[in-house]
Design a protein around this motif. Structure first.
Motif, PDB file in Angstrom:
ATOM      1  N   CYS A   1      14.093  -8.638   5.652  1.00 59.39           N
ATOM      2  CA  CYS A   1      12.688  -8.234   5.550  1.00 59.39           C
ATOM      3  C   CYS A   1      12.532  -7.306   4.350  1.00 59.39           C
ATOM      4  N   GLU A   2      11.371  -7.393   3.748  1.00 58.06           N
ATOM      5  CA  GLU A   2      11.046  -6.454   2.676  1.00 58.06           C
ATOM      6  C   GLU A   2       9.542  -6.213   2.686  1.00 58.06           C
ATOM      7  N   TRP A   3       9.163  -4.987   2.351  1.00 62.04           N
ATOM      8  CA  TRP A   3       7.750  -4.652   2.283  1.00 62.04           C
ATOM      9  C   TRP A   3       7.107  -5.459   1.167  1.00 62.04           C
ATOM     10  N   SER A   4       5.840  -5.813   1.330  1.00 63.46           N
ATOM     11  CA  SER A   4       5.148  -6.603   0.311  1.00 63.46           C
ATOM     12  C   SER A   4       3.727  -6.092   0.107  1.00 63.46           C
ATOM     13  N   ASN A   5       3.049  -6.658  -0.845  1.00 64.23           N
ATOM     14  CA  ASN A   5       1.656  -6.312  -1.160  1.00 64.23           C
ATOM     15  C   ASN A   5       1.474  -4.814  -1.400  1.00 64.23           C
ATOM     16  N   GLY A   6       2.455  -4.176  -2.010  1.00 67.44           N
ATOM     17  CA  GLY A   6       2.365  -2.768  -2.343  1.00 67.44           C
ATOM     18  C   GLY A   6       2.784  -1.809  -1.242  1.00 67.44           C
ATOM     19  N   ALA A   7       3.094  -2.320  -0.052  1.00 70.73           N
ATOM     20  CA  ALA A   7       3.538  -1.445   1.046  1.00 70.73           C
ATOM     21  C   ALA A   7       4.963  -0.970   0.783  1.00 70.73           C
ATOM     22  N   ASP A   8       5.250   0.259   1.233  1.00 65.12           N
ATOM     23  CA  ASP A   8       6.606   0.779   1.086  1.00 65.12           C
ATOM     24  C   ASP A   8       7.098   1.473   2.344  1.00 65.12           C
ATOM     25  N   GLY A   9       6.399   1.265   3.443  1.00 64.90           N
ATOM     26  CA  GLY A   9       6.809   1.858   4.709  1.00 64.90           C
ATOM     27  C   GLY A   9       5.824   1.512   5.806  1.00 64.90           C
TER      28      GLY A   9
ATOM     29  N   ALA B   1       2.912   1.499   8.104  1.00 60.42           N
ATOM     30  CA  ALA B   1       1.546   2.016   8.172  1.00 60.42           C
ATOM     31  C   ALA B   1       0.663   0.865   8.638  1.00 60.42           C
ATOM     32  N   VAL B   2      -0.352   1.190   9.391  1.00 61.84           N
ATOM     33  CA  VAL B   2      -1.263   0.149   9.852  1.00 61.84           C
ATOM     34  C   VAL B   2      -1.832  -0.590   8.637  1.00 61.84           C
ATOM     35  N   GLY B   3      -1.764  -1.909   8.680  1.00 63.22           N
ATOM     36  CA  GLY B   3      -2.228  -2.741   7.585  1.00 63.22           C
ATOM     37  C   GLY B   3      -1.141  -3.139   6.601  1.00 63.22           C
ATOM     38  N   ALA B   4       0.016  -2.464   6.650  1.00 61.36           N
ATOM     39  CA  ALA B   4       1.113  -2.813   5.747  1.00 61.36           C
ATOM     40  C   ALA B   4       1.647  -4.201   6.098  1.00 61.36           C
ATOM     41  N   ARG B   5       2.021  -4.934   5.064  1.00 60.30           N
ATOM     42  CA  ARG B   5       2.594  -6.271   5.271  1.00 60.30           C
ATOM     43  C   ARG B   5       4.037  -6.277   4.781  1.00 60.30           C
ATOM     44  N   PHE B   6       4.805  -7.162   5.412  1.00 61.40           N
ATOM     45  CA  PHE B   6       6.164  -7.374   4.955  1.00 61.40           C
ATOM     46  C   PHE B   6       6.494  -8.853   5.026  1.00 61.40           C
ATOM     47  N   LYS B   7       7.453  -9.255   4.216  1.00 57.20           N
ATOM     48  CA  LYS B   7       7.915 -10.637   4.208  1.00 57.20           C
ATOM     49  C   LYS B   7       9.200 -10.689   5.018  1.00 57.20           C
ATOM     50  N   ALA B   8       9.226 -11.583   6.006  1.00 60.50           N
ATOM     51  CA  ALA B   8      10.386 -11.736   6.872  1.00 60.50           C
ATOM     52  C   ALA B   8      11.000 -13.110   6.648  1.00 60.50           C
ATOM     53  N   ARG B   9      12.306 -13.150   6.566  1.00 60.64           N
ATOM     54  CA  ARG B   9      13.047 -14.412   6.451  1.00 60.64           C
ATOM     55  C   ARG B   9      13.850 -14.579   7.732  1.00 60.64           C
ATOM     56  N   ASN B  10      13.617 -15.675   8.437  1.00 60.29           N
ATOM     57  CA  ASN B  10      14.286 -15.946   9.702  1.00 60.29           C
ATOM     58  C   ASN B  10      15.140 -17.195   9.580  1.00 60.29           C
ATOM     59  N   LYS B  11      16.139 -17.296  10.456  1.00 63.78           N
ATOM     60  CA  LYS B  11      17.015 -18.467  10.474  1.00 63.78           C
ATOM     61  C   LYS B  11      17.407 -18.752  11.908  1.00 63.78           C
TER      62      LYS B  11
ATOM     63  N   GLU C   1       1.916  -8.363   9.703  1.00 62.19           N
ATOM     64  CA  GLU C   1       1.117  -7.187   9.363  1.00 62.19           C
ATOM     65  C   GLU C   1       1.329  -6.130  10.439  1.00 62.19           C
ATOM     66  N   VAL C   2       1.603  -4.902  10.017  1.00 64.16           N
ATOM     67  CA  VAL C   2       1.774  -3.786  10.955  1.00 64.16           C
ATOM     68  C   VAL C   2       0.417  -3.472  11.582  1.00 64.16           C
ATOM     69  N   ILE C   3       0.393  -3.404  12.923  1.00 66.23           N
ATOM     70  CA  ILE C   3      -0.856  -3.099  13.629  1.00 66.23           C
ATOM     71  C   ILE C   3      -0.792  -1.767  14.365  1.00 66.23           C
ATOM     72  N   VAL C   4       0.419  -1.242  14.594  1.00 60.73           N
ATOM     73  CA  VAL C   4       0.587   0.093  15.170  1.00 60.73           C
ATOM     74  C   VAL C   4       1.769   0.749  14.469  1.00 60.73           C
TER      75      VAL C   4
ATOM     76  N   PHE D   1       3.725  -5.209  15.159  1.00 60.70           N
ATOM     77  CA  PHE D   1       3.232  -6.049  14.071  1.00 60.70           C
ATOM     78  C   PHE D   1       2.815  -7.403  14.623  1.00 60.70           C
ATOM     79  N   ASN D   2       1.943  -8.055  13.868  1.00 61.14           N
ATOM     80  CA  ASN D   2       1.452  -9.366  14.260  1.00 61.14           C
ATOM     81  C   ASN D   2       1.853 -10.373  13.199  1.00 61.14           C
ATOM     82  N   ARG D   3       2.345 -11.504  13.677  1.00 63.85           N
ATOM     83  CA  ARG D   3       2.689 -12.605  12.800  1.00 63.85           C
ATOM     84  C   ARG D   3       1.772 -13.764  13.147  1.00 63.85           C
ATOM     85  N   SER D   4       1.005 -14.222  12.174  1.00 64.67           N
ATOM     86  CA  SER D   4       0.074 -15.318  12.435  1.00 64.67           C
ATOM     87  C   SER D   4      -0.147 -16.118  11.171  1.00 64.67           C
ATOM     88  N   GLY D   5      -0.746 -17.271  11.364  1.00 58.34           N
ATOM     89  CA  GLY D   5      -1.074 -18.097  10.218  1.00 58.34           C
ATOM     90  C   GLY D   5      -1.467 -19.487  10.652  1.00 58.34           C
ATOM     91  N   PRO D   6      -2.001 -20.271   9.725  1.00 61.54           N
ATOM     92  CA  PRO D   6      -2.390 -21.635  10.054  1.00 61.54           C
ATOM     93  C   PRO D   6      -1.182 -22.449  10.517  1.00 61.54           C
TER      94      PRO D   6
END
Length: 160
Positions: A41-49, A51-61, A73-76, A85-90
């Motif tokens: 996992c790594e923080w993305s879209n300018g997030a560095d820790g 915080a509510v609204g922060a996004r991160f990119k997760a790689r799963n296997k 996206e971090v929600i709490v 955090f919530n993971r969602s998408g089409p």
């Protein structure tokens, strides 16, 4: 994720303070150390820790098939109490992952849970089974939560 039961949870007692446990679990760059499925996992879209609204990119296997990515996206982000955090998408449904921390006389009880907010579309169930290499996604997720908490416990107690 094929979660037929709508969600699940498991808990563990850790001999470390809630703040210490929170700092470990909310450092998503370390999630690959705890989770048997999330490998990076790594923080993305300018997030560095956390915080509510922060996004991160997760790689799963999974057990077989290629790795897959998602951008939760971090929600709490309530230090010492809860990280979620919530993971969602089409086409992938929507799932909330939560870590609740309760102080105890000897440290912290940590409860990890997931909740199905919007299930995976039925057409994706077969693909998910092939991709992850398992016909029982609920069992995989339960195993993953237990393993994650055991590894977190080991790390938190080693540094307390």
């Amino acid at each position: 994720m094929t979660a037929r039961n709508g969600g699940d949870s498991t808990a563990i007692d850790i001999a470390a303070t809630p703040d210490r446990v929170y700092d470990l679990i909310s450092d998503i760059t370390r999630m690959g150390e705890w989770s048997p499925e999330c490998i990076h996992c790594e923080w993305s879209n300018g997030a560095d820790g956390p915080a509510v609204g922060a996004r991160f990119k997760a790689r799963n296997k999974g057990k077989r098939g290629p790795a897959w990515f998602n951008k939760p996206e971090v929600i709490v982000a309530d230090r010492g109490r809860e990280f979620a955090f919530n993971r969602s998408g089409p086409g992938i449904g929507s799932y909330t992952w939560r870590y609740r921390l309760e102080p105890t006389d000897n440290g912290t009880t940590v409860t990890e849970s997931y909740e199905t907010v919007r299930p995976l579309p039925k057409a994706m169930n077969w693909i998910t089974e092939k991709w992850t290499g398992s016909p029982d996604r609920d069992a995989d997720l339960r195993y993953g939560m237990k393993t994650t908490l055991e590894r977190l416990q080991k790390a938190a107690e080693a540094t307390s």
